[in-house]
Design an enzyme around this catalytic site. Structure first.
Site, PDB file in Angstrom:
ATOM      1  N   HIS A 150      -6.953   4.145 -14.233  1.00 43.08           N
ATOM      2  CA  HIS A 150      -8.343   4.120 -13.759  1.00 43.08           C
ATOM      3  C   HIS A 150      -8.878   5.548 -13.817  1.00 43.08           C
ATOM      4  CE1 HIS A 150      -8.103   0.324 -10.958  1.00 43.08           C
ATOM      5  NE2 HIS A 150      -8.840   0.041 -12.009  1.00 43.08           N
ATOM      6  N   CYS A 246      -8.819   5.392  -4.052  1.00 42.82           N
ATOM      7  CA  CYS A 246      -8.676   3.950  -4.295  1.00 42.82           C
ATOM      8  C   CYS A 246      -8.971   3.144  -3.048  1.00 42.82           C
ATOM      9  CB  CYS A 246      -7.266   3.635  -4.775  1.00 42.82           C
ATOM     10  SG  CYS A 246      -6.853   4.369  -6.338  1.00 42.82           S
TER      11      CYS A 246
HETATM   12  N1  ARG Z   1      -2.536  -1.922  -7.642  1.00 47.53           N
HETATM   13  C1  ARG Z   1      -3.908  -1.657  -7.909  1.00 47.53           C
HETATM   14  C2  ARG Z   1      -4.211  -1.973  -9.360  1.00 47.53           C
HETATM   15  O1  ARG Z   1      -3.393  -1.682 -10.197  1.00 47.53           O
HETATM   16  C3  ARG Z   1      -4.254  -0.237  -7.580  1.00 47.53           C
HETATM   17  C4  ARG Z   1      -5.698   0.049  -7.680  1.00 47.53           C
HETATM   18  C5  ARG Z   1      -6.015   1.461  -7.348  1.00 47.53           C
HETATM   19  N2  ARG Z   1      -7.394   1.663  -7.196  1.00 47.53           N
HETATM   20  C6  ARG Z   1      -8.103   2.600  -7.825  1.00 47.53           C
HETATM   21  N3  ARG Z   1      -9.338   2.754  -7.482  1.00 47.53           N
HETATM   22  N4  ARG Z   1      -7.583   3.324  -8.777  1.00 47.53           N
HETATM   23  O2  ARG Z   1      -5.230  -2.507  -9.686  1.00 47.53           O
END
Ligand code: ARG
Length: 253
Positions: A150, A246
């Site tokens: 991300h 996150c």
């Molecule tokens: N386990 C989640 C996923 O892989 C983590 C998300 C993390 N959030 C973020 N804003 N990067 O989707």
């Protein structure tokens, strides 16, 4: 609890200390409140453990809400919970996306631009959709390292008024690195070590920067730029592939 794996950080065989995870999350919430910020809460739903990463549920700019559409079926159910929350909070302009976007996981907002990640989760088509909805220029950035799946794991906006950002160049394609260098020549560039503790997964209010405490190399450079870094221990949340940012969705009015 990590019950599935959709990024390299997630290992269902690795136990999560749930009470500790809860305490760490509460510390983050309390820290925001102690700094004078308002924290709204979204009730967790059973079977959706990644809901704690609230940043992924929507992007709000000028009070306008672009909802998320998740890439993985494991997280699909979260979108409706965010939608319900915005509806009951009285937001008038709420857009249901046609294309996959994982909210602020892949959208970062400065005064001049919406920076938008692609390559792992959000569709490049969502960038055009965001530009049309927000009426702000959207800059597409290609993510190339699966650990930084991300945009918010690789780049953080430090001051949205002055377009000050920090990022880890290694997470981006050569072309996107060149774009970042052109748009943000004075940006703080993080080392691989600090990035690997998710040090870029930070939230700044323009003065205080909340970031993973293990990213020790970022503290001095942040202080030199006039910020007050605040180290947070979100080690249990890191097991899901997330940290401070996150867990935080910003409601920009
Ligand atoms: N386990 C989640 C996923 O892989 C983590 C998300 C993390 N959030 C973020 N804003 N990067 O989707």
């Amino acid at each position: 609890m990590v019950t599935y794996s959709i990024n390299p950080w997630m290992d269902p065989a690795k136990p999560v200390d749930l009470p500790l995870a809860m305490t760490q999350w509460e510390d983050l919430r309390d820290r925001y409140r102690a700094l004078g910020h308002t924290v709204e809460l979204l009730e967790p739903l059973p079977g959706l453990p990644d809901m704690v990463y609230a940043a992924n549920g929507a992007t709000v700019v000028d009070g306008r809400v672009l909802l998320a559409r998740f890439a993985h079926p494991e997280r699909e159910g979260e979108a409706a919970a965010h939608h319900d929350w915005f509806r009951s909070a009285g937001y008038a302009s709420v857009h249901e996306p046609a294309h996959i976007n994982e909210g602020e996981g892949d959208f970062a907002v400065t005064s001049s631009y919406v920076l938008a990640g692609r390559g792992f989760r959000s569709s490049p088509l969502s960038h055009g959709e965001a530009q049309e909805f927000f009426g702000r220029p959207v800059i597409g950035l290609d993510l190339v390292d699966p650990r930084y799946y991300h945009l918010d794991t690789a780049l953080s906006v430090l001051d949205d008024a002055t377009d000050d950002v920090m990022y880890y160049p290694g997470a981006f394609s050569p072309g996107s690195r060149a774009v970042l260098a052109r748009l943000f020549p004075d940006a703080l560039r993080a080392t691989e070590r600090d990035a690997a503790f998710l040090g870029l997964n930070a939230v700044s209010d323009g003065r205080h920067v909340l970031l993973p405490q293990a990213a020790v190399g970022l503290f001095e450079p942040l202080r030199d730029r006039g910020y007050e870094p605040i180290g947070m221990d979100l080690g249990e949340l890191l097991k899901g592939g997330g940290s401070v940012k996150c867990c935080t969705q910003e409601l920009r009015s």
